[in-house]
Each structure stands twice: as C-alpha cells, then as structure tokens.
Design an enzyme around this catalytic site. Structure first.
Site, PDB file in Angstrom:
ATOM      1  CB  SER A 138      -0.848  -0.002   1.279  1.00 18.97           C
ATOM      2  OG  SER A 138      -1.427   1.263   1.497  1.00 18.97           O
ATOM      3  CE1 TYR A 151      -4.339  -1.947   5.139  1.00 21.40           C
ATOM      4  CE2 TYR A 151      -3.088   0.041   4.661  1.00 21.40           C
ATOM      5  CZ  TYR A 151      -3.846  -1.031   4.226  1.00 21.40           C
ATOM      6  OH  TYR A 151      -4.115  -1.188   2.884  1.00 21.40           O
TER       7      TYR A 151
HETATM    8  P1  NAD Z   1     -11.366  -6.162   0.220  1.00 18.97           P
HETATM    9  O1  NAD Z   1     -11.942  -6.061   1.590  1.00 18.97           O
HETATM   10  O2  NAD Z   1     -12.226  -5.896  -0.979  1.00 18.97           O
HETATM   11  O3  NAD Z   1     -10.712  -7.589  -0.015  1.00 18.97           O
HETATM   12  C1  NAD Z   1      -9.960  -8.224   0.970  1.00 18.97           C
HETATM   13  C2  NAD Z   1      -9.884  -9.695   0.641  1.00 18.97           C
HETATM   14  O4  NAD Z   1      -9.150 -10.346   1.676  1.00 18.97           O
HETATM   15  C3  NAD Z   1     -11.268 -10.373   0.585  1.00 18.97           C
HETATM   16  O5  NAD Z   1     -11.262 -11.377  -0.399  1.00 18.97           O
HETATM   17  C4  NAD Z   1     -11.370 -11.000   1.975  1.00 18.97           C
HETATM   18  O6  NAD Z   1     -12.268 -12.108   2.028  1.00 18.97           O
HETATM   19  C5  NAD Z   1      -9.932 -11.409   2.192  1.00 18.97           C
HETATM   20  N1  NAD Z   1      -9.602 -11.651   3.577  1.00 18.97           N
HETATM   21  C6  NAD Z   1      -9.747 -10.832   4.650  1.00 18.97           C
HETATM   22  N2  NAD Z   1      -9.324 -11.452   5.758  1.00 18.97           N
HETATM   23  C7  NAD Z   1      -8.902 -12.685   5.378  1.00 18.97           C
HETATM   24  C8  NAD Z   1      -8.368 -13.798   6.056  1.00 18.97           C
HETATM   25  N3  NAD Z   1      -8.171 -13.790   7.397  1.00 18.97           N
HETATM   26  N4  NAD Z   1      -8.055 -14.900   5.354  1.00 18.97           N
HETATM   27  C9  NAD Z   1      -8.272 -14.960   4.009  1.00 18.97           C
HETATM   28  N5  NAD Z   1      -8.771 -13.934   3.310  1.00 18.97           N
HETATM   29  C10 NAD Z   1      -9.078 -12.816   3.993  1.00 18.97           C
HETATM   30  O7  NAD Z   1     -10.095  -5.202   0.252  1.00 18.97           O
HETATM   31  P2  NAD Z   1      -9.133  -4.636  -0.880  1.00 18.97           P
HETATM   32  O8  NAD Z   1      -9.218  -3.158  -0.795  1.00 18.97           O
HETATM   33  O9  NAD Z   1      -9.325  -5.316  -2.165  1.00 18.97           O
HETATM   34  O10 NAD Z   1      -7.719  -5.035  -0.245  1.00 18.97           O
HETATM   35  C11 NAD Z   1      -6.844  -5.971  -0.816  1.00 18.97           C
HETATM   36  C12 NAD Z   1      -5.424  -5.614  -0.437  1.00 18.97           C
HETATM   37  O11 NAD Z   1      -5.106  -4.337  -0.995  1.00 18.97           O
HETATM   38  C13 NAD Z   1      -5.198  -5.492   1.060  1.00 18.97           C
HETATM   39  O12 NAD Z   1      -3.948  -6.045   1.399  1.00 18.97           O
HETATM   40  C14 NAD Z   1      -5.201  -3.992   1.284  1.00 18.97           C
HETATM   41  O13 NAD Z   1      -4.447  -3.635   2.400  1.00 18.97           O
HETATM   42  C15 NAD Z   1      -4.554  -3.516   0.007  1.00 18.97           C
HETATM   43  N6  NAD Z   1      -4.795  -2.114  -0.315  1.00 18.97           N
HETATM   44  C16 NAD Z   1      -6.059  -1.636  -0.500  1.00 18.97           C
HETATM   45  C17 NAD Z   1      -6.224  -0.284  -0.814  1.00 18.97           C
HETATM   46  C18 NAD Z   1      -7.576   0.315  -1.053  1.00 18.97           C
HETATM   47  O14 NAD Z   1      -7.649   1.552  -1.190  1.00 18.97           O
HETATM   48  N7  NAD Z   1      -8.633  -0.446  -1.141  1.00 18.97           N
HETATM   49  C19 NAD Z   1      -5.119   0.556  -0.914  1.00 18.97           C
HETATM   50  C20 NAD Z   1      -3.862   0.024  -0.710  1.00 18.97           C
HETATM   51  C21 NAD Z   1      -3.704  -1.318  -0.418  1.00 18.97           C
END
Ligand code: NAD
Length: 256
Positions: A138, A151
C-alpha cells in the site's frame, strides 16, 4: 502470455485480489482463489475467461491453514508459479485506543501471511527457475497516516519482506515486487467512506471527495483493473530484472 502457469491470489473473493486474478486469467494463467464470503461468483467470473479455477478458503491469519492451501494448490495444478499476497484488513483508531486483538489480526493477515505463503512457494519456484511473487502492500508501506498504526506497520513490513525476498533470489528466475495502491474503492475503503460520511454528516459522494482531497492530487480512485495490469507487467518477460521495487499507483499521493 501466462498459459500453463498457475497463479494463487490470496484474498481474491473481492476487490483488488479479484481484479488481479482476472487480469492474470486473461493472460491464460490458471487461478487459485482464496478469501472469505461468496466464492462461487468469483469462480464463475474466472472460469468464463477460459482458464481452470480452484478455491481454498484458508484463513490467512493461521499458518497451518496457509500450509494446507499451498499443498492444495500444488496438488491441484502441480505448482504455484505466481503468488500474489493480497489478503488484508484495516482498523482505524489511535494507538492508545487500538484494540490489541485487531493489532494482532492485522499483523497476522497483512504481514505474516505473506511470509508463510512465500516460504512455502519458493522451493518449487526455484526448482523451476521461474516465479513471480507480488506483494500487495500500500502507499502505507511508504508513508504513514494517523490512526492506522497496525496497517502502516504491517505494510512497511511487507515492503521490507519484498526487498529481502528479491535479494535472496536475485540470481534466479524468481522475482519479488510490491504494488503500492493509493485509494481503491473496494469494500475495505467503502467502510472508511461510510465512517467519514457518518462523522461529518455527508453524502456518500461528498465523503468520497473528502477522502480523495486529503491525499490524492488526481482526485481519482485507482481501479482493481489498473492494478491487475501492473501485476501482468511484473509477470511478463520485460519484468525479468525488476526486483524488489515498491511501485505506487497512487494518483500523486507520495509525490507531494
Ligand atoms: P477487500 O476487503 O475488498 O478484499 C480483501 C480480501 O481479503 C477479501 O477477499 C477478503 O475475504 C480477504 N480476507 C480478509 N481477511 C482474510 C483472512 N483472514 N483470510 C483470508 N482472506 C481474507 O479489500 P481490498 O481493498 O481489495 O484489499 C486488498 C489488499 O489491498 C489489502 O492487502 C489492502 O491492504 C490492500 N490495499 C487496499 C487499498 C484500497 O484503497 N482499497 C489501498 C492500498 C492497499
């Protein structure tokens, strides 16, 4: 480009993980999905792209379940060629109020899971002298924001793990890189939009604008599709000597 390869994407039932899984499937890779919630919808979306798809529901906070998932992937497809460590959760609170249980969960799911999946994927990748490990960090792997201690600590850890993984395998065909998104409008971020709307008495659209205004000069969310294309680049031949980078897609967040 990726026909005959297998990609395992953690946390791919939703959001960025699903976007990356689809982009890799479009290049011909077979996919192992993981994550909570509905898996049938995502499985059907991937299968429609003409590749093989399997699902394992390992809880990424548990090393034993990650081991079972990696074994399942090898048993199903022979080997994991591309590992995308993407599963992640968020919790927002000041340090003195941060629930200890949330701290432990974020470090386990956002950081330690990447270590476990990587250590288990490396032997087969090295034997094949080809592999791609892509860590979804991130922008918070590069800079901090108040009220996101666990985080930010986990994501800085992921960027560090990326560098070490890249260095330890630098003379092989196995590369490791990190993707650092700014705001992406997934369920993880919609929760933060909802909290802002409630706290400030704003509509959903107004709250999204406030969120972007605080950090992103572009005033645009990055999309899972755009992030998927970056993952495809890391997997391409042009990515052979890209090792240990943390690549932002952040609308100018960290250029400021
Ligand atoms: P999201 O909530 O849409 O997806 C998260 C995924 O992780 C889902 O499939 C969920 O079921 C799974 N998950 C959560 N806990 C879990 C566990 N204990 N075991 C197995 N699976 C688990 O979120 P997202 O925004 O798509 O995030 C995905 C990644 O991207 C994360 O690592 C997040 O930190 C990173 N990220 C997101 C953003 C943003 O703005 N959305 C920005 C930077 C980084």
């Amino acid at each position: 480009m990726l026909q005959g390869k297998t990609a395992l994407v953690t946390g791919s039932t939703s959001g960025i993980g699903l976007g990356i899984a689809k982009a890799l499937a479009k290049q011909g890779a077979n996919i192992v999905l993981n994550g909570f919630g509905d898996a049938e919808g995502p499985k059907a979306e991937i299968a429609a792209l003409g590749v093989k798809v399997a699902y394992h529901g390992a809880d990424m906070s548990k090393a034993s379940e990650i081991e079972a998932m990696m074994k399942f992937a090898a048993d199903t497809f022979g080997r994991v060629d591309i590992l995308v460590n993407n599963a992640g959760i968020q919790h927002v609170a000041r340090i003195e109020d941060f629930p200890v249980e949330r701290w432990d969960a974020i470090i386990a799911i956002n950081l330690s899971s990447a270590f476990h999946a990587t250590r288990l994927a490396l032997p087969a990748m090295k034997a094949a002298n080809w592999g791609r490990i892509i860590n979804v960090a991130s922008i918070h792997g590069l800079v901090g924001s108040a009220e996101k201690s666990a985080y930010v600590a986990a994501k800085h850890g992921v960027v560090g793990l990326t560098k070490v993984t890249a260095l330890e395998n630098a003379t092989t065909g196995v590369t490791c890189n990190a993707i650092c998104p700014g705001w992406v409008l997934t369920p993880l971020v919609q929760k933060q939009v909802d909290a802002k709307a409630a706290a400030m008495g704003l509509s959903n659209e107004e709250a999204k604008k406030v969120l972007l205004q605080e950090k992103e000069p572009s005033m645009q969310f990055t999309t899972p599709e755009e992030l998927g294309e970056l993952a495809v680049f890391f997997c391409s031949a042009a990515g052979n000597n890209v090792r240990g980078v943390a690549w932002n897609m952040d609308g100018g967040w960290t250029a400021q």
